[in-house]
Design an enzyme around this catalytic site. Sequence first.
Site, short mmCIF file in Angstrom:
data_model
loop_
_atom_site.label_atom_id
_atom_site.label_comp_id
_atom_site.label_asym_id
_atom_site.label_seq_id
_atom_site.Cartn_x
_atom_site.Cartn_y
_atom_site.Cartn_z
N VAL A 96 0.69 -1.31 0.06
CA VAL A 96 -0.35 -0.50 -0.18
C VAL A 96 0.61 1.45 -0.34
O VAL A 96 2.02 0.92 0.23
CB VAL A 96 -1.05 -0.51 0.61
CG1 VAL A 96 -1.95 -1.50 1.15
CG2 VAL A 96 -0.38 0.42 2.49
N ASN A 127 -5.60 -1.66 7.16
CA ASN A 127 -4.46 -2.02 7.90
C ASN A 127 -2.96 -2.36 8.37
O ASN A 127 -2.36 -2.10 9.22
CB ASN A 127 -5.02 -3.43 8.44
CG ASN A 127 -4.46 -4.07 9.51
OD1 ASN A 127 -4.53 -4.09 11.06
ND2 ASN A 127 -3.86 -4.96 9.39
N TYR A 143 5.86 6.48 13.13
CA TYR A 143 4.80 6.19 13.49
C TYR A 143 3.97 6.71 14.13
O TYR A 143 2.75 6.88 13.71
CB TYR A 143 5.35 5.18 14.54
CG TYR A 143 3.70 3.56 14.83
CD1 TYR A 143 3.69 3.45 13.68
CD2 TYR A 143 3.54 4.03 16.09
CE1 TYR A 143 2.11 2.39 13.84
CE2 TYR A 143 2.43 2.56 16.36
CZ TYR A 143 1.93 1.99 15.46
OH TYR A 143 1.06 0.86 15.41
N ALA A 167 3.76 10.10 14.22
CA ALA A 167 2.95 10.98 12.69
C ALA A 167 1.94 10.72 11.98
O ALA A 167 1.05 11.42 12.09
CB ALA A 167 4.16 11.49 12.11
N LYS A 225 0.10 7.74 12.41
CA LYS A 225 -1.35 7.60 13.08
C LYS A 225 -2.11 8.68 13.86
O LYS A 225 -3.07 8.67 13.90
CB LYS A 225 -1.09 6.69 14.54
CG LYS A 225 -0.14 4.87 13.70
CD LYS A 225 -1.36 4.52 13.23
CE LYS A 225 -1.58 3.02 12.36
NZ LYS A 225 -1.91 2.21 12.03
#
Length: 308
Positions: free
Chosen positions: A63, A89, A155, A157, A159
């Site tokens: 992705v 996800n 991570y 930033a 999320k």
Amino acid sequence: MSLDGKVAIVTGSGKGLGLAYAQQLARQGAAVVVNDVDAEAADQSVSAIEAAGGRAVALVAPVGPTETAEALVATAVERFGRLDILVTNAGILRDTVLWKMSDEDFDTVVNVHLRGTFTTVRETVRHLRQAGEGGRIICIGSPTGQRGNFGQTNYAAAKAGIVGMVRTWALELKRAGITVNAVVPVAATAMTATVPYFAAAVRAADQGEPMPDFFRHDLGFGTADDVAGLIAFLGSAAAAGVTGQVIGVGGDRIQIWTHPEAALTAYHEGGWSYDALTAAWPTQFADALQSVGERFPELPEEFRTDAS
């Protein structure tokens, strides 16, 4: 079944939490497009769903690129005739402290989590709006994005950015009948397996034993299957009125996170000069300062290891 006739895409669903989400959606009647970068894991996920009587197809691709998002939507429509639900996800970690984090460490994590969510949701929404039947977007957040965590600049930033996009998309897509929510899972996964604090819980999960109540109840820390029920609920008609929310789930616990609000508001005639702030800060502002990082209760002696 609550999702009979529906079609879902779940990115990063070859194993772990994503696999649990895909299996639960299929169990509730949805056909699932399984996505992963690991072809073997993706194929095994599809086989497990089909062996249980469900319908699934795999698309192996990372992705982030728009081309992957387009391929995911096209696969859903061409294979199953429609698209109703998207669960973003897919994720990756490159943990290190700020002063040691490389450009590549930062860009890789942000590209998969943040850009991957953006491109996949954008393509899905284009299809859903044209179809005109509403839809469900479920984006996966993290406690790190809510509270911060040592060594996870990239991570955190990504999320936190996902949650910001979710709130914006909920506003933009309301008239189209498309709900958008963020789920913050807390579960035994490959990511939490390396944290000494959770060692006893992860060990129990790996051995197929009941997880101790301290973890399931007090911490809201459980298995991937404990999270999957919320994913299926948010994908169903029962959650038609739920949008723009950040919902935490794990073990025996569920939480609805607040949106950011001012913790204190104060006024000073003429504005807040340096002198005015210096004089007022200790008595008016200091007690309102907010904590950072996750807060865990002391680990009971019976679950401690040398590392924890």
